[in-house]
Design a protein around this motif. Structure first.
Motif, PDB file in Angstrom:
ATOM      1  N   UNK A  37      37.066  47.073  28.992  1.00 38.29           N
ATOM      2  CA  UNK A  37      37.016  47.041  30.556  1.00 38.29           C
ATOM      3  C   UNK A  37      37.150  48.450  31.226  1.00 38.29           C
ATOM      4  N   UNK A  38      36.207  48.784  32.106  1.00 39.72           N
ATOM      5  CA  UNK A  38      36.241  49.959  32.851  1.00 39.72           C
ATOM      6  C   UNK A  38      37.222  50.097  33.833  1.00 39.72           C
ATOM      7  N   UNK A  39      37.390  48.776  34.675  1.00 40.97           N
ATOM      8  CA  UNK A  39      38.483  48.775  35.815  1.00 40.97           C
ATOM      9  C   UNK A  39      39.539  48.866  35.231  1.00 40.97           C
ATOM     10  N   UNK A  40      40.157  48.225  34.188  1.00 38.99           N
ATOM     11  CA  UNK A  40      41.244  48.371  33.721  1.00 38.99           C
ATOM     12  C   UNK A  40      41.897  49.748  33.707  1.00 38.99           C
ATOM     13  N   UNK A  41      41.258  50.730  33.689  1.00 37.26           N
ATOM     14  CA  UNK A  41      42.145  52.034  33.924  1.00 37.26           C
ATOM     15  C   UNK A  41      43.103  52.097  34.883  1.00 37.26           C
ATOM     16  N   UNK A  55      44.556  38.694  42.186  1.00 36.95           N
ATOM     17  CA  UNK A  55      45.092  39.838  42.591  1.00 36.95           C
ATOM     18  C   UNK A  55      44.294  40.808  42.318  1.00 36.95           C
ATOM     19  N   UNK A  56      43.707  40.927  41.096  1.00 35.67           N
ATOM     20  CA  UNK A  56      42.719  42.111  40.621  1.00 35.67           C
ATOM     21  C   UNK A  56      41.525  42.100  41.254  1.00 35.67           C
ATOM     22  N   UNK A  57      41.061  41.101  41.821  1.00 32.56           N
ATOM     23  CA  UNK A  57      39.438  41.012  42.214  1.00 32.56           C
ATOM     24  C   UNK A  57      39.092  41.851  43.300  1.00 32.56           C
ATOM     25  N   UNK A  58      39.911  42.155  44.095  1.00 38.38           N
ATOM     26  CA  UNK A  58      39.223  43.213  45.316  1.00 38.38           C
ATOM     27  C   UNK A  58      39.173  44.497  44.251  1.00 38.38           C
ATOM     28  N   UNK A  59      39.827  45.015  43.565  1.00 37.79           N
ATOM     29  CA  UNK A  59      39.757  46.292  42.982  1.00 37.79           C
ATOM     30  C   UNK A  59      38.801  45.907  41.859  1.00 37.79           C
ATOM     31  N   UNK A  60      38.547  44.920  41.197  1.00 37.79           N
ATOM     32  CA  UNK A  60      37.387  44.867  40.093  1.00 37.79           C
ATOM     33  C   UNK A  60      36.024  44.943  40.851  1.00 37.79           C
ATOM     34  N   UNK A  61      36.002  44.180  42.091  1.00 37.30           N
ATOM     35  CA  UNK A  61      34.656  44.268  42.701  1.00 37.30           C
ATOM     36  C   UNK A  61      34.614  45.998  43.323  1.00 37.30           C
ATOM     37  N   UNK A  62      35.449  46.417  43.626  1.00 36.84           N
ATOM     38  CA  UNK A  62      35.319  47.916  44.382  1.00 36.84           C
ATOM     39  C   UNK A  62      34.965  49.051  43.086  1.00 36.84           C
TER      40      UNK A  62
END
Length: 289
Positions: free
Chosen positions: A202-206, A233-240
């Protein structure tokens, strides 16, 4: 078979004045280790490997190996000149590492037989486990389902980073059981775990890595409802994280958190101010003054 189950970070390469910022890299890696990630994929797509020289790639790998157990470090390996790729593979394999992440050759669009021969050749030369990176929108060629199912029978191919966008292929690979399946599209991490996949690269998991780790632990404990809640809970950030070409937004978020700078190597560009202005709210951070 090697066990790649977990949350792996597709590691960014911090830059300062167009050089690798090793101090920032160390700070980032140690932060993510403290948050419980399984390991790191160095010099993959998110690491801007295509814009780094071979010497820079090896320097990044050597630095990360100085901070992380070798079994928790996977190195990206890509190219369409097979001779050069095998030579670089041999150079990488002088080091003790946990594996290699290898996509199909880009640009030349080989046939299915050519793709299969390519992966068999790389796997034959491997002395570490290989993770097949299925990402047709970057390589320009789709690895068909039956081709994938044959390729992963090679004893050195231990896992697939799944960015193919075909849920039936994902399920077939998981059900076959010849290779672990790791989500490569971050929106599919929860689905991957529910289907019996192994986790994610994962990239977003930084950002909020501890929540990604918690979600996997909740699945392992059979607490599907809690895992689903963590994912949402993570979804808005993952999309962003992917509204602009990766890793621009990830680097901007890490800069906002004071971990690394947001510099990318051209032709990649830092994310726009409009995206940057939205980040504090999405990350749960105070708005910039």
């Amino acid at each position: 078979m090697s066990n790649f189950r977990g949350i792996w970070i597709a590691l960014v390469t911090p830059l300062r004045a167009n050089e690798v910022d090793f101090a920032a890299l160390e700070k980032l890696v140690k932060k993510l280790l403290a948050e419980g990630v399984t390991g790191f994929v160095v010099c993959g797509t998110t690491g801007e490997a295509a814009a780094l020289s071979k010497a820079e790639q090896l320097a990044v790998l050597d630095a990360v190996l100085g901070w992380v157990e070798p079994g928790r470090v996977v190195m990206g390996l890509s190219g369409y000149n097979l001779g050069e790729l095998l030579a670089f593979q041999a150079e990488i394999q002088q080091r003790e590492i946990g594996g290699l992440l290898v996509p199909a050759p880009c640009y030349i669009r080989p046939s299915q037989a050519g793709i299969e021969a390519f992966f068999n050749t790389v796997a034959d030369a491997a002395r570490v486990p290989v993770i097949l990176y299925d990402i047709p929108y970057r390589t320009g060629v789709r690895i068909e389902r039956e081709t994938l199912r044959r390729i992963v029978r090679h004893p050195r191919i231990a896992a697939v980073k799944d960015c193919g966008g075909d849920s039936e292929t994902t399920m077939a690979l998981i059900q076959d059981g010849h290779a672990q399946v790791l989500a490569g599209e971050d929106l599919q991490i929860f689905n991957n775990l529910c289907l019996g996949g192994a986790g994610a690269i994962s990239a977003s998991a930084h950002v909020h890595a501890e929540l990604y780790v918690r979600m996997l632990q909740q699945v392992d404990q059979g607490d599907w409802l809690a895992a689903r809640g963590t994912f949402y809970q993570l979804l808005p950030w993952v999309k962003m994280a992917f509204v602009e070409p990766n890793p621009a937004v990830v680097k901007a978020a890490l800069q906002l958190q004071g971990v690394i700078g947001d510099e990318l190597r051209e032709p990649m560009q830092p994310c726009t101010q409009a995206t940057r202005d939205r980040l504090p709210g999405v990350l749960g951070l105070p708005a910039a003054l």
